[in-house]
Design a protein around this motif. Structure first.
Motif, PDB file in Angstrom:
ATOM      1  N   LEU B  50     -12.173 -14.114   1.843  1.00  0.00           N
ATOM      2  CA  LEU B  50     -11.411 -12.868   1.855  1.00  0.00           C
ATOM      3  C   LEU B  50     -10.121 -12.989   1.029  1.00  0.00           C
ATOM      4  O   LEU B  50      -9.727 -12.046   0.341  1.00  0.00           O
ATOM      5  N   THR B  51      -9.478 -14.165   1.080  1.00  0.00           N
ATOM      6  CA  THR B  51      -8.274 -14.336   0.256  1.00  0.00           C
ATOM      7  C   THR B  51      -8.623 -14.210  -1.218  1.00  0.00           C
ATOM      8  O   THR B  51      -7.868 -13.621  -1.992  1.00  0.00           O
ATOM      9  N   LEU B  54      -9.308 -10.401  -1.916  1.00  0.00           N
ATOM     10  CA  LEU B  54      -8.166  -9.493  -1.794  1.00  0.00           C
ATOM     11  C   LEU B  54      -6.986  -9.897  -2.669  1.00  0.00           C
ATOM     12  O   LEU B  54      -6.360  -9.053  -3.300  1.00  0.00           O
ATOM     13  N   ILE B  55      -6.649 -11.188  -2.672  1.00  0.00           N
ATOM     14  CA  ILE B  55      -5.485 -11.624  -3.459  1.00  0.00           C
ATOM     15  C   ILE B  55      -5.890 -11.783  -4.916  1.00  0.00           C
ATOM     16  O   ILE B  55      -5.221 -11.313  -5.815  1.00  0.00           O
ATOM     17  N   PHE B  56      -7.029 -12.455  -5.149  1.00  0.00           N
ATOM     18  CA  PHE B  56      -7.555 -12.682  -6.499  1.00  0.00           C
ATOM     19  C   PHE B  56      -6.446 -13.049  -7.484  1.00  0.00           C
ATOM     20  O   PHE B  56      -6.220 -12.383  -8.488  1.00  0.00           O
ATOM     21  N   SER B  57      -5.742 -14.121  -7.177  1.00  0.00           N
ATOM     22  CA  SER B  57      -4.721 -14.657  -8.077  1.00  0.00           C
ATOM     23  C   SER B  57      -4.495 -16.096  -7.619  1.00  0.00           C
ATOM     24  O   SER B  57      -4.005 -16.323  -6.512  1.00  0.00           O
ATOM     25  N   GLY B  59      -2.554 -18.736  -8.131  1.00  0.00           N
ATOM     26  CA  GLY B  59      -1.272 -19.257  -7.665  1.00  0.00           C
ATOM     27  C   GLY B  59      -0.923 -18.762  -6.267  1.00  0.00           C
ATOM     28  O   GLY B  59      -0.539 -19.540  -5.388  1.00  0.00           O
ATOM     29  N   ASN B  88       2.282 -10.566 -11.512  1.00  0.00           N
ATOM     30  CA  ASN B  88       1.158  -9.673 -11.808  1.00  0.00           C
ATOM     31  C   ASN B  88       1.632  -8.225 -11.931  1.00  0.00           C
ATOM     32  O   ASN B  88       1.097  -7.457 -12.726  1.00  0.00           O
ATOM     33  N   HIS B 111      -6.416  -4.455  -9.859  1.00  0.00           N
ATOM     34  CA  HIS B 111      -6.897  -5.631  -9.134  1.00  0.00           C
ATOM     35  C   HIS B 111      -7.263  -6.776 -10.077  1.00  0.00           C
ATOM     36  O   HIS B 111      -7.149  -7.941  -9.730  1.00  0.00           O
ATOM     37  N   THR B 113      -5.743  -7.484 -12.762  1.00  0.00           N
ATOM     38  CA  THR B 113      -4.552  -7.874 -13.533  1.00  0.00           C
ATOM     39  C   THR B 113      -4.032  -9.235 -13.068  1.00  0.00           C
ATOM     40  O   THR B 113      -3.375  -9.344 -12.046  1.00  0.00           O
ATOM     41  N   ILE B 114      -4.395 -10.262 -13.834  1.00  0.00           N
ATOM     42  CA  ILE B 114      -3.972 -11.631 -13.530  1.00  0.00           C
ATOM     43  C   ILE B 114      -3.591 -12.311 -14.848  1.00  0.00           C
ATOM     44  O   ILE B 114      -3.713 -11.713 -15.914  1.00  0.00           O
TER      45      ILE B 114
END
Lengths: 101, 268
Positions: B50-51, B54-57, B59, B88, B111, B113-114
């Motif tokens: 889930l991290t 949802l976070i998809f970054s 760092g 981000n 979403h 955007t990384i």
């Protein structure tokens, strides 16, 4: 339960920041210091996290097997090794040091 | 969705931007380490997955795992993770001018955007190619990242005691690898600023750790960015000037650069 809330909160905030970049009028953030501080904030946070993960144990500065792993990681980065190689060999190094000490 | 009609004679999937995006997207393989570290930090396999969803970054995720894994509180973990995600938002600020996403694609664009998708998008010459590069990178990385997170989480769970495999050292090494390109890179801000911020942050963290709740020492270290960045240094690059054209920010390094320096180096 706390962990689920932590994960959801971190996820919501991460997405909120990303979306905010597309919605916030640019002028709001046209302050000179933001451009300098944001990249440095990333550097400072990542550097602090090296310390917490590699050189602290229960809040006390500590040198143990993890430091050896970090040392190997630095050498590999100088040699331009890819991310996964750096991380994997750092883990192997720490595991071997623990095995031998 | 990924590309509208293009002025290029090539179909979008054969353009250099698409090939770059695909190549860079494959760095998402290091989601394996995210999965393993998430489980080692005490999250379940599904919480870890889930991290990533949802976070998809990278760092921000590693920060969350790191603070939780070292016994820090939820608030400190979320704060550290969120502060790392701040950049981000600034990528979005630049990309909104470059990509000009419509209201329907904006939520998805945001979403994806990384570091990596931003770097590829900003390296292109035209808006169409920037869009192709952005979405090819973002979608590839997203898919690879989710799959490898799950694999890493399952492997981490099967392995048991994370310390026996040196996974705690892997977390430290991951942060070294993430900060490395920002220290050795040739960003527009020069090298002394990032180096000073890094050293000061590490010292502040070490010194404050015995006196603050676990996890908070990271936030103490983060103030190094203010100490180093707030005083006005001389030089033109600090001059905000009037609103400038898009090309002013043509390097992602302005807001920190790709979190994996090897990405930028691998670009053809």
């Amino acid at each position: 339960m706390t962990l689920w809330i932590t994960v959801l909160a971190a996820g919501a905030l991460a997405y909120g920041l990303k979306l905010g970049g597309y919605l916030v009028p640019e002028r709001v953030l046209e302050v000179p210091w933001i451009d300098r501080v944001v990249p440095l904030l990333t550097v400072a946070l990542l550097s602090s996290l090296i310390i917490t993960q590699g050189f602290l144990a229960d809040g006390v500065p500590t040198l143990d097997a993890r430091a050896a792993g970090v040392g190997v990681a630095v050498v590999l980065l100088v040699l331009r090794a890819p991310f996964l190689v750096v991380v994997a060999l750092a883990a192997v190094t720490a595991a071997l040091v623990r095995l031998w000490t | 969705m990924t590309a509208g009609p293009t002025a290029y004679p090539l179909p979008w999937w054969r353009t250099p931007a698409a090939r770059q995006g695909l190549a860079v997207g494959l760095v998402g393989l290091y989601g394996v380490s995210a999965g393993a570290l998430g489980v080692a930090a005490g999250l379940s396999v599904w919480q870890t997955v889930l991290t990533s969803l949802l976070i998809f970054s990278g760092g921000s995720q590693f920060a969350l795992y790191g603070v939780l894994g070292s016994g820090g509180g939820a608030a400190a973990a979320v704060a550290t993770s969120t502060l790392l995600g701040l950049r981000n938002g600034f990528y979005g600020l630049e990309l909104s001018r470059v990509l000009r996403p419509g209201p329907l694609v904006r939520p998805l664009t945001a979403h994806l955007t990384i570091d990596e998708s931003t770097a590829v998008a900003l390296a292109q010459d035209t808006r169409e190619q920037a869009r192709v590069g952005f979405f090819t990178t973002g979608v590839t990385l997203f898919v690879v990242w989710q799959g490898t997170t799950l694999l890493g989480a399952l492997a981490g769970e099967a392995m048991g005691d994370p310390r026996a495999y040196g996974l705690d050292a892997a977390a430290a090494a991951a942060f070294v690898a993430l900060v490395w390109p920002r220290l050795v890179g040739r960003g527009p801000g020069g090298r002394t600023g990032p180096l000073a911020a890094a050293v000061l942050a590490m010292v502040l963290t070490l010194v404050s750790a015995p006196f603050v709740p676990t996890g908070v020492e990271v936030l103490v270290g983060a103030t190094a960015a203010l100490v180093v960045g707030l005083p006005r240094r001389g030089g033109r690059e600090d001059d905000p000037g009037p609103p400038l054209p898009v090309t002013r920010d043509a390097t992602p390094g302005r807001h920190g650069g790709p979190h994996d320096g090897h990405v930028a180096e691998e670009l053809p």
